[in-house]
Motif scaffolding. Structure first.
Motif, short mmCIF file in Angstrom:
data_model
loop_
_atom_site.label_atom_id
_atom_site.label_comp_id
_atom_site.label_asym_id
_atom_site.label_seq_id
_atom_site.Cartn_x
_atom_site.Cartn_y
_atom_site.Cartn_z
N GLY A 13 20.87 -11.67 -22.50
CA GLY A 13 22.11 -11.50 -22.22
C GLY A 13 22.98 -12.46 -23.01
O GLY A 13 22.69 -13.14 -23.61
N SER A 14 24.12 -11.98 -23.18
CA SER A 14 25.23 -12.72 -24.03
C SER A 14 26.60 -12.68 -23.59
O SER A 14 26.74 -11.27 -22.78
N ASN A 15 27.56 -13.18 -23.91
CA ASN A 15 29.20 -12.87 -23.71
C ASN A 15 29.54 -12.56 -24.83
O ASN A 15 29.24 -12.94 -26.12
N VAL A 16 30.56 -11.52 -24.85
CA VAL A 16 31.31 -11.07 -26.17
C VAL A 16 32.68 -12.07 -26.27
O VAL A 16 33.31 -12.10 -25.28
N ILE A 17 32.59 -12.68 -27.34
CA ILE A 17 33.77 -13.69 -27.57
C ILE A 17 35.14 -12.90 -27.80
O ILE A 17 35.21 -11.44 -28.02
N LYS A 18 36.23 -13.20 -27.69
CA LYS A 18 37.61 -13.08 -27.62
C LYS A 18 38.02 -11.75 -28.77
O LYS A 18 38.36 -10.45 -28.38
N PRO A 19 37.67 -11.87 -29.99
CA PRO A 19 38.35 -11.04 -31.07
C PRO A 19 37.40 -9.84 -30.91
O PRO A 19 37.88 -8.79 -31.47
N PHE A 20 36.32 -9.51 -30.24
CA PHE A 20 35.70 -8.52 -30.43
C PHE A 20 35.79 -7.46 -29.21
O PHE A 20 36.05 -8.08 -28.08
N ASN A 21 35.48 -6.28 -29.26
CA ASN A 21 35.45 -5.54 -28.18
C ASN A 21 34.14 -5.07 -27.39
O ASN A 21 33.13 -4.82 -28.23
N ALA A 22 33.93 -5.55 -26.21
CA ALA A 22 32.61 -5.13 -25.77
C ALA A 22 31.87 -3.94 -26.05
O ALA A 22 30.75 -3.83 -26.14
N ASN A 23 32.90 -2.67 -25.73
CA ASN A 23 32.20 -1.03 -25.95
C ASN A 23 31.78 -1.27 -27.33
O ASN A 23 30.69 -0.48 -27.78
N GLU A 24 32.57 -1.74 -28.44
CA GLU A 24 32.01 -1.55 -29.76
C GLU A 24 30.74 -2.36 -30.10
O GLU A 24 29.78 -2.02 -30.80
N VAL A 25 30.45 -3.72 -29.68
CA VAL A 25 29.55 -4.59 -29.47
C VAL A 25 28.33 -3.58 -28.96
O VAL A 25 27.34 -3.65 -29.57
N ASN A 26 28.41 -3.15 -27.81
CA ASN A 26 27.45 -2.40 -27.32
C ASN A 26 27.06 -1.16 -28.09
O ASN A 26 25.73 -0.86 -28.09
N ALA A 27 27.97 -0.40 -28.49
CA ALA A 27 27.47 0.61 -29.49
C ALA A 27 26.90 0.13 -30.89
O ALA A 27 25.77 0.74 -30.82
N ASN A 28 26.94 -0.82 -31.12
CA ASN A 28 26.44 -1.43 -32.54
C ASN A 28 24.94 -1.84 -31.86
O ASN A 28 23.95 -1.77 -32.70
N GLN A 30 23.38 -0.61 -29.47
CA GLN A 30 22.48 0.65 -29.19
C GLN A 30 22.09 1.19 -30.31
O GLN A 30 20.75 1.69 -30.58
N ARG A 31 22.92 1.32 -31.59
CA ARG A 31 22.28 2.08 -32.68
C ARG A 31 21.22 1.08 -33.43
O ARG A 31 20.18 1.71 -33.88
N ALA A 32 21.34 -0.28 -33.26
CA ALA A 32 20.23 -0.79 -33.84
C ALA A 32 18.97 -0.80 -33.09
O ALA A 32 17.98 -0.61 -33.62
#
Length: 128
Positions: A13-28, A30-32
């Motif tokens: 688990g982790s937290n997404v910090i302010k300048p990043f979008n959680a949906n984009e991080v999750n998509a990245n 998932q691709r990995a």
């Protein structure tokens, strides 16, 4: 490491910090995970907020479908005609289609309203 149904489960688990979008991080992520080579005996699954979001979306889509169907049935019963029902539904659809380009053209947010006039005009009223 935990055990669920006699299987070993590793949870990250982790937290997404302010300048990043959680949906984009999750998509990245998932691709990995899709590109990650693993044995067939290992199952990798993402959970958490995505599962809740997917569940809420499915519920809202089913509620939308049920309410639209109920509206159609009520209109058919009230006007005793399928043709008139589809004319009314098309009027509502064209009214909504007319509001959104107008808001875009005048660079107005379609949800911004102090007194609810925009919602009323979306429903086909005069807005005054």
């Amino acid at each position: 490491m935990k055990h669920k149904q006699q299987r070993r489960v590793l949870t990250l688990g982790s937290n997404v910090i302010k300048p990043f979008n959680a949906n984009e991080v999750n998509a990245n992520i998932q691709r990995a995970l899709n590109d990650f080579k693993r044995p067939d005996s290992i199952l990798i699954k993402m959970g958490g907020g995505q599962e809740d979001q997917q569940e809420a979306m499915m519920f809202l889509l089913s509620a939308l479908g049920a309410s639209f169907g109920l509206i159609l049935i009520i209109l058919m019963i009230q006007f005793n005609s399928i043709g008139k029902t589809f004319i009314i539904i098309s009027e509502i659809l064209f009214s909504i289609i007319g509001v959104f380009p107008g808001c875009k053209h005048f660079r107005d947010d379609y949800y911004y309203s102090n007194d609810g006039r925009r919602y009323y005009s979306t429903g086909g009223g005069s807005g005054t």
